[in-house]
Design a protein around this motif. Structure first.
Motif, PDB file in Angstrom:
ATOM      1  N   ARG A  89       0.844  -1.216   0.000  1.00  0.00           N
ATOM      2  CA  ARG A  89       0.000   0.000   0.000  1.00  0.00           C
ATOM      3  C   ARG A  89       0.872   1.256   0.000  1.00  0.00           C
ATOM      4  O   ARG A  89       0.787   2.106   0.875  1.00  0.00           O
ATOM      5  N   TYR A  90       1.694   1.358  -1.022  1.00  0.00           N
ATOM      6  CA  TYR A  90       2.666   2.434  -1.073  1.00  0.00           C
ATOM      7  C   TYR A  90       2.065   3.782  -1.494  1.00  0.00           C
ATOM      8  O   TYR A  90       2.475   4.821  -1.015  1.00  0.00           O
ATOM      9  N   LYS A 160      12.273   9.721  -4.629  1.00  0.00           N
ATOM     10  CA  LYS A 160      13.212   8.623  -4.883  1.00  0.00           C
ATOM     11  C   LYS A 160      12.655   7.309  -4.314  1.00  0.00           C
ATOM     12  O   LYS A 160      12.631   6.285  -4.998  1.00  0.00           O
ATOM     13  N   HIS A 161      12.175   7.357  -3.065  1.00  0.00           N
ATOM     14  CA  HIS A 161      11.621   6.138  -2.451  1.00  0.00           C
ATOM     15  C   HIS A 161      10.348   5.708  -3.172  1.00  0.00           C
ATOM     16  O   HIS A 161      10.088   4.526  -3.373  1.00  0.00           O
ATOM     17  N   TRP A 162       9.540   6.703  -3.523  1.00  0.00           N
ATOM     18  CA  TRP A 162       8.254   6.430  -4.178  1.00  0.00           C
ATOM     19  C   TRP A 162       8.501   5.739  -5.533  1.00  0.00           C
ATOM     20  O   TRP A 162       7.911   4.697  -5.849  1.00  0.00           O
ATOM     21  N   ALA A 163       9.437   6.296  -6.307  1.00  0.00           N
ATOM     22  CA  ALA A 163       9.690   5.756  -7.646  1.00  0.00           C
ATOM     23  C   ALA A 163      10.277   4.341  -7.570  1.00  0.00           C
ATOM     24  O   ALA A 163       9.967   3.487  -8.399  1.00  0.00           O
ATOM     25  N   ARG A 164      11.090   4.099  -6.558  1.00  0.00           N
ATOM     26  CA  ARG A 164      11.692   2.769  -6.431  1.00  0.00           C
ATOM     27  C   ARG A 164      10.698   1.726  -5.992  1.00  0.00           C
ATOM     28  O   ARG A 164      10.722   0.594  -6.450  1.00  0.00           O
ATOM     29  N   ARG A 165       9.841   2.114  -5.055  1.00  0.00           N
ATOM     30  CA  ARG A 165       9.000   1.096  -4.431  1.00  0.00           C
ATOM     31  C   ARG A 165       7.640   0.954  -5.080  1.00  0.00           C
ATOM     32  O   ARG A 165       7.000  -0.075  -4.941  1.00  0.00           O
ATOM     33  N   SER A 166       7.195   2.022  -5.748  1.00  0.00           N
ATOM     34  CA  SER A 166       5.844   1.975  -6.304  1.00  0.00           C
ATOM     35  C   SER A 166       5.772   2.788  -7.602  1.00  0.00           C
ATOM     36  O   SER A 166       5.025   3.763  -7.692  1.00  0.00           O
TER      37      SER A 166
END
Ligand SMILES: Nc1ncnc2c1ncn2[C@@H]1O[C@H](COP(=O)(O)OP(=O)(O)O)[C@@H](O)[C@H]1O
Ligand SMILES: [Mg+2]
Length: 203
Positions: A89-90, A160-166
């Motif tokens: 649920r990112y 950065k975290h958003w693009a990597r994980r979701s």
């Protein structure tokens, strides 16, 4: 012990007192030179930032100084973003995190270490909490363009975290923001090598 840290980092303890859980971030165990310089400075900075941000959900509550080398605040039950999978649920989590970083900016502060996923906690009910404000800057007296640039730097950490994980839930405008900041980063990383080009994986 929550986190041992290296020689220039605090040791983090989880302390239970009267049925309440606290984090103590403490430089006491470090060599005196570290403790007396960056230890003192970082503890004061961390406390000041947390104090200013009280009232925002998404920042550790009730900070106080134990002594010159240690700051305490409420423990947040959950996990770091490094280790959490959020059961996929990112999308909702990252838009909450984006809003949290905007709130912090509107109070007049930039975090500057949001690229580190150990500085982002995921609570048991999947909410973001930002920790580790020792490298923050106050932005109230900054020229507007500089303030905006630092705020964009913080937000690029979130993306950065958003693009990597979701990657399916991040939109084109946010991706473009991230890519624009990565172009800056490549520029200054290359300058750091005094003109020696090194190929680095894209972040
Ligand atoms: N309020 C908190 N609740 C839960 N865990 C925490 C909390 N504060 C810190 N931690 C844990 O301690 C680690 C290091 O904390 P941090 O403040 O980032 O210290 P450092 O300055 O050494 O990076 C975090 O990655 C996290 O695992
Ligand atoms: Mg940290």
């Amino acid at each position: 012990m929550l986190n041992q840290g290296r020689w220039a980092n605090a040791v983090l303890y989880l302390v239970e007192h009267g049925g309440e859980r606290w984090v103590v971030k403490d430089f006491a165990a470090r060599p005196w030179l570290v403790r007396a310089t960056i230890g003192r400075l970082f503890v004061a900075r961390e406390h000041d930032a947390l104090h200013r941000l009280q009232g925002i959900a998404g920042v550790p509550r009730d900070p106080f100084r134990l002594d010159a080398y240690a700051v305490a605040y409420r423990y947040v039950a959950g996990n770091t973003l490094t280790r959490s999978t959020l059961d996929g649920r990112y999308g909702e989590f990252f838009s909450d995190l984006e809003r949290l970083v905007q709130q912090i900016h509107s109070i007049g502060l930039v975090h500057l270490d949001s690229r580190n996923s150990r500085n982002i906690l995921v609570t048991d009910d999947a909410r973001p909490v930002l920790i580790d404000f020792q490298s923050h800057l106050g932005t109230r007296r900054m020229p507007r363009a500089l303030r905006r640039w630092f705020e964009e730097y913080d937000m690029a950490g979130v993306y950065k975290h958003w693009a990597r994980r979701s990657p399916d839930t991040i939109d084109a405008a946010r991706l473009e923001h991230l890519q624009a900041m990565n172009r800056w980063r490549r520029f200054w990383i290359l300058r750091g090598y005094l003109g020696v080009r090194k190929s680095r994986p894209l972040e």
